[in-house]
Design an enzyme around this catalytic site. Structure first.
Site, PDB file in Angstrom:
ATOM      1  N   GLU A 133       0.272  -8.259  10.233  1.00  0.00           N
ATOM      2  CA  GLU A 133      -0.856  -8.873  10.960  1.00  0.00           C
ATOM      3  C   GLU A 133      -1.207 -10.231  10.371  1.00  0.00           C
ATOM      4  O   GLU A 133      -2.188 -10.859  10.775  1.00  0.00           O
ATOM      5  CB  GLU A 133      -2.093  -7.966  10.890  1.00  0.00           C
ATOM      6  CG  GLU A 133      -2.068  -6.805  11.856  1.00  0.00           C
ATOM      7  CD  GLU A 133      -0.970  -5.813  11.549  1.00  0.00           C
ATOM      8  OE1 GLU A 133      -0.906  -5.354  10.411  1.00  0.00           O
ATOM      9  OE2 GLU A 133      -0.165  -5.523  12.448  1.00  0.00           O
ATOM     10  N   ASN A 188       5.415  -3.585  13.407  1.00  0.00           N
ATOM     11  CA  ASN A 188       5.239  -4.371  14.621  1.00  0.00           C
ATOM     12  C   ASN A 188       5.722  -5.809  14.453  1.00  0.00           C
ATOM     13  O   ASN A 188       5.893  -6.300  13.341  1.00  0.00           O
ATOM     14  CB  ASN A 188       3.765  -4.382  15.018  1.00  0.00           C
ATOM     15  CG  ASN A 188       2.869  -4.897  13.911  1.00  0.00           C
ATOM     16  OD1 ASN A 188       2.529  -4.175  12.988  1.00  0.00           O
ATOM     17  ND2 ASN A 188       2.505  -6.177  13.988  1.00  0.00           N
ATOM     18  N   ASP A 235       4.199  -0.023  15.723  1.00  0.00           N
ATOM     19  CA  ASP A 235       4.954   0.255  14.508  1.00  0.00           C
ATOM     20  C   ASP A 235       5.951   1.381  14.707  1.00  0.00           C
ATOM     21  O   ASP A 235       5.650   2.358  15.377  1.00  0.00           O
ATOM     22  CB  ASP A 235       3.971   0.775  13.448  1.00  0.00           C
ATOM     23  CG  ASP A 235       3.368  -0.326  12.633  1.00  0.00           C
ATOM     24  OD1 ASP A 235       4.118  -1.050  12.015  1.00  0.00           O
ATOM     25  OD2 ASP A 235       2.129  -0.407  12.605  1.00  0.00           O
ATOM     26  N   ARG A 267       4.098   5.370  17.752  1.00  0.00           N
ATOM     27  CA  ARG A 267       2.720   4.941  18.003  1.00  0.00           C
ATOM     28  C   ARG A 267       2.471   4.812  19.506  1.00  0.00           C
ATOM     29  O   ARG A 267       1.397   5.076  20.004  1.00  0.00           O
ATOM     30  CB  ARG A 267       2.490   3.599  17.315  1.00  0.00           C
ATOM     31  CG  ARG A 267       1.064   3.145  17.305  1.00  0.00           C
ATOM     32  CD  ARG A 267       0.956   1.933  16.391  1.00  0.00           C
ATOM     33  NE  ARG A 267      -0.393   1.517  16.195  1.00  0.00           N
ATOM     34  CZ  ARG A 267      -0.871   1.011  15.060  1.00  0.00           C
ATOM     35  NH1 ARG A 267      -0.082   0.888  14.019  1.00  0.00           N
ATOM     36  NH2 ARG A 267      -2.113   0.622  14.944  1.00  0.00           N
ATOM     37  N   THR A 271       0.830  -1.209   0.000  1.00  0.00           N
ATOM     38  CA  THR A 271       0.000   0.000   0.000  1.00  0.00           C
ATOM     39  C   THR A 271       0.864   1.258   0.000  1.00  0.00           C
ATOM     40  O   THR A 271       0.375   2.342  -0.263  1.00  0.00           O
ATOM     41  CB  THR A 271      -0.932   0.035   1.227  1.00  0.00           C
ATOM     42  OG1 THR A 271      -0.130  -0.082   2.407  1.00  0.00           O
ATOM     43  CG2 THR A 271      -1.948  -1.093   1.196  1.00  0.00           C
ATOM     44  N   ASP A 277       1.313  -3.644  18.707  1.00  0.00           N
ATOM     45  CA  ASP A 277       1.244  -3.106  17.347  1.00  0.00           C
ATOM     46  C   ASP A 277       1.988  -1.767  17.275  1.00  0.00           C
ATOM     47  O   ASP A 277       1.561  -0.849  16.593  1.00  0.00           O
ATOM     48  CB  ASP A 277      -0.230  -2.936  16.922  1.00  0.00           C
ATOM     49  CG  ASP A 277      -0.377  -2.649  15.441  1.00  0.00           C
ATOM     50  OD1 ASP A 277       0.595  -2.863  14.698  1.00  0.00           O
ATOM     51  OD2 ASP A 277      -1.457  -2.179  15.037  1.00  0.00           O
ATOM     52  N   SER A 334       3.620  -4.752   3.235  1.00  0.00           N
ATOM     53  CA  SER A 334       2.680  -4.761   4.358  1.00  0.00           C
ATOM     54  C   SER A 334       2.341  -6.205   4.712  1.00  0.00           C
ATOM     55  O   SER A 334       2.561  -7.114   3.912  1.00  0.00           O
ATOM     56  CB  SER A 334       1.382  -4.042   3.982  1.00  0.00           C
ATOM     57  OG  SER A 334       1.643  -2.751   3.514  1.00  0.00           O
ATOM     58  N   GLY A 335       1.776  -6.409   5.900  1.00  0.00           N
ATOM     59  CA  GLY A 335       1.271  -7.738   6.243  1.00  0.00           C
ATOM     60  C   GLY A 335       1.694  -8.273   7.591  1.00  0.00           C
ATOM     61  O   GLY A 335       1.559  -9.478   7.838  1.00  0.00           O
ATOM     62  N   TRP A 369       5.725  -0.638   5.628  1.00  0.00           N
ATOM     63  CA  TRP A 369       4.588  -0.183   4.825  1.00  0.00           C
ATOM     64  C   TRP A 369       4.508   1.314   4.607  1.00  0.00           C
ATOM     65  O   TRP A 369       3.576   1.784   3.955  1.00  0.00           O
ATOM     66  CB  TRP A 369       3.280  -0.711   5.413  1.00  0.00           C
ATOM     67  CG  TRP A 369       2.990  -0.357   6.841  1.00  0.00           C
ATOM     68  CD1 TRP A 369       3.521  -0.945   7.957  1.00  0.00           C
ATOM     69  CD2 TRP A 369       2.100   0.643   7.325  1.00  0.00           C
ATOM     70  NE1 TRP A 369       3.015  -0.363   9.090  1.00  0.00           N
ATOM     71  CE2 TRP A 369       2.134   0.609   8.739  1.00  0.00           C
ATOM     72  CE3 TRP A 369       1.248   1.579   6.700  1.00  0.00           C
ATOM     73  CZ2 TRP A 369       1.374   1.469   9.547  1.00  0.00           C
ATOM     74  CZ3 TRP A 369       0.491   2.427   7.501  1.00  0.00           C
ATOM     75  CH2 TRP A 369       0.548   2.369   8.907  1.00  0.00           C
TER      76      TRP A 369
END
Lengths: 557, 106
Positions: A191, A258, A302, A327, A173, A300, A188-189, A240
């Site tokens: 998660e 993360n 990041d 974050r 993205t 999470d 990305s990914g 990302w």
């Protein structure tokens, strides 16, 4: 006669080539020629600051739309457009588009094709954050994890390369970066049980030059921070958001996401290089240094979004620094020559750590963090949304201040077991809303001093957090947008809203400003989408969808 | 073997055609299986325990007599939801349906 034709042809060819071939020098000097916007962040340093001041506190009341172009997409607009030689290049998840600034007419539009099931592996909204341009080509990532080069003039595909398999949880993205002649893409990914990386490509041919995994394999330095076995293969560490670049040091700074799964139970250790920032040589991918913000990260947290490069005064001496709103709620300032920590103070309410230890560079976990590690549910501040998320901050070198859309919300969280299954979510977190005191702001627009993290001013938001980037201008203005569609200009000294315009859908994208034929323009994409739509669903369900590009300029007096 | 397959098909058809689910007839393990699939794949948007649907469809409001609509939406995708038909087996979707209809016990 023949000679004349040949000469004319050569001249035409050269003119065409020159017009569509911006160079590495132009990329390096982005911002000096205000007719162009060539890089993500309006400069390799990602200041998101413009020296333009024709649109200013006095004149902004005359700011009016001059054209609007539909993007024919309802997924949501998050991108930063780029501008070169009178043409704007725009992306979203479904299209790449070139628009003539003079007329607002679409020059070309090239669709992006992906399996409709791909959004299964996109955690936080189907989107694209923008293109890169270089030497006559427009580069972009696709949701299903390809990188594509298009001809800037025609939009025709020149090359396309597969980066990874979306069915294994990988997607793209973010916007690519061209640094020292190499095209760099992230992934990305985190998660979905991926092992993150960055790739270097030859922009001319699409040849793969290097891959730098963000998680070292067995036998590589850093792998000892993972348990034995295959946890490292599913350990997250996505990349990302586009990195920044210092051409003088020839270092690219790219934040790493993360750790995976969020539940840290099965991955004892620091888990390098998740929740870190890496300093890389763009031509080889060689890692020169790293700094890990959160060892054994579990919320999470990041470290992905903008690392803003600037030369600022630190204890009386000018230092080459990089700044980042984490974050987890700390504002990090590092020496970008070597990764040394200079400051990490909280800019929002934080309860998972008491502070960052300046000697070790590690956050000191609070009792709350210990409780959640023991399996209890806790009210986490900041909640998993973060004290700030990707909507990028701006830096004004004149005031030395950072300007950001920040968030003020908690969540009730508890870790639960999770099993790895390819292409499925791999988080292991139960995430529920926490009670909110009435009349407490849920977010702010903030002006913050980097070294002290103190607020020069705060503009509170009571309803829906902003999810758009901020840009700052020498005209004393900040531009950003609201999820309910208002594009707004704030007074950079007070945070007061001086001007607003209702666009057709929500704004969760990244404005730019530039000049064309002597006139200053401000351009932003409108189109509700992204993760906030899920989080603030009740408040946003009646905001109309539909992407478009808006261009604004001053109405003549 | 063919006969078993035919009975299986009939059972599946019967189950798909059944208007409403009687919670007492659904084995708790199937509801649990659905809850696990839900927690991993669906809770990110529809909320943990279906309690916090945020911007997604509130599954607590799904009409319990519209199983085919549920199966169709999950298989082919609906609005912002991608299709899951190539990832979930029919029995996974059956288990999800069992969980959605049974609801969360306080």
């Amino acid at each position: 006669m023949m000679k004349r034709i040949a000469l004319a042809t050569t001249f035409f060819f050269l003119a065409t080539t020159l017009a569509f071939s911006q160079t590495l020098d132009e990329l390096k000097n982005d911002g000096k020629n205000t007719d162009n916007v060539l890089t993500y962040g309006m400069g390799y340093h990602q200041h998101r600051f413009s020296t333009l001041k024709r649109i200013n506190k006095q004149t902004v009341k005359r700011l009016v739309p001059v054209w609007n172009v539909s993007l024919n997409s309802s997924y949501g607009e998050q991108a930063q457009p780029l501008v070169y030689d009178g043409v704007i290049y725009v992306t979203d998840a479904e299209y790449t588009v070139a628009i003539d600034i003079d007329t607002g007419k679409q020059i070309w539009r090239t669709p992006v094709d992906w399996d409709p099931a791909t959004p299964r592996v996109v955690c936080c909204g189907v989107s694209n954050k923008g293109p890169a341009i270089y030497n006559g080509k427009v580069f972009r990532g696709t949701l299903d994890a390809f990188v594509v080069a298009l001809d800037m003039k025609t939009g025709k595909q020149i090359w396309k390369q597969k980066v990874a398999e979306w069915k294994d949880g990988y997607s793209i993205t973010g916007a690519p970066l061209v640094a020292n002649g190499v095209l760099i893409t992230g992934i990305s990914g985190a998660e979905f049980g991926i092992r993150g990386f960055l790739d270097g490509w030859d922009p001319d041919t699409g040849k793969h030059l290097w891959r730098r995994y963000t998680i070292p394999a067995p036998g590589e330095k850093g792998n000892e921070t993972w348990p034995a076995g295959d946890a490292y293969l599913r350990g997250g560490g996505s990349t990302w958001v586009t990195g920044s670049y210092d051409p003088d040091l020839d270092l690219v700074y790219w934040g790493v996401g993360n750790a995976g799964p969020w539940n840290p139970g099965g991955r004892a250790g620091d888990n390098l290089y998740t929740a870190s920032v890496l300093a890389l040589k763009p031509q080889t991918g060689e890692m020169v240094w790293y700094y890990q913000l959160v060892p054994n990260e579990m919320f999470d947290l990041d470290a992905s979004w903008e690392w803003i490069l600037a030369d600022i005064n630190v204890e009386g001496a000018k230092r080459k620094v990089m700044m980042h709103f984490s974050r987890g709620g700390f504002l990090y300032v590092l020496d970008r020559t070597n990764g040394k920590l200079l400051s990490a103070k909280p800019f929002e309410k934080v309860n998972w750590a008491t502070h960052v230890d300046m000697a070790t560079g590690r956050p000191v976990e609070s009792d709350m963090a210990q409780k959640v590690r023991a399996g209890e549910q806790i009210e986490l501040w900041p909640g998993q949304w973060g004290a700030k998320n990707w909507p990028h901050a701006a830096f004004n070198p004149d005031t030395g201040l950072l300007y950001a859309n920040t968030m003020h919300a908690s969540r009730l969280i508890r870790f639960v077991p999770v099993e790895y299954k390819p292409g499925q979510r791999y988080a292991g977190l139960e995430n529920l809303p926490a009670p909110r005191p009435p009349n407490e702001p849920i977010a702010h627009v903030d002006a913050i001093d980097p070294m002290t993290a103190t607020h020069k001013w705060r503009a509170p938001i009571l309803d829906i957090p902003h999810y758009a980037a901020v840009i700052a201008t020498a005209g004393g203005l900040l531009f950003t947008g609201k999820e309910t569609g208002e594009f707004i200009a704030l007074d950079i000294n007070t945070g007061k809203t001086l001007w607003q315009f209702q666009t057709g859908s929500g704004i969760n994208a990244q404005p730019i400003t530039f000049t064309h034929k002597g006139r200053q323009y401000v351009v932003v994409q409108s189109g509700l989408g992204g993760v906030n739509v899920v989080r603030m669903g009740e408040q946003l369900k009646n905001v109309p969808r539909g992407g478009s590009v808006w261009a604004f300029a001053l109405m003549p007096e | 073997m063919k006969r078993i397959a035919a009975i299986g098909c009939m059972l599946a058809l019967f189950s798909a055609g059944t208007a409403a689910q009687n919670p007492e007839q659904v084995p708790p393990e199937r509801i649990k299986q659905g809850a696990d699939i839900y927690a991993q794949n669906c809770s990110g948007c529809h909320g943990a325990h279906m309690a916090d649907p945020q911007g997604a469809f509130d599954l607590r409001q799904f009409p319990p007599d519209q199983k085919s609509r549920f199966v169709n939406s999950v298989t082919k995708g609906k609005n912002g939801m991608p299709p899951w038909g190539d990832l979930f087996k029919p029995e996974d979707i059956d288990a999800l349906w069992a969980y959605v209809v049974a609801g969360e016990k306080p």
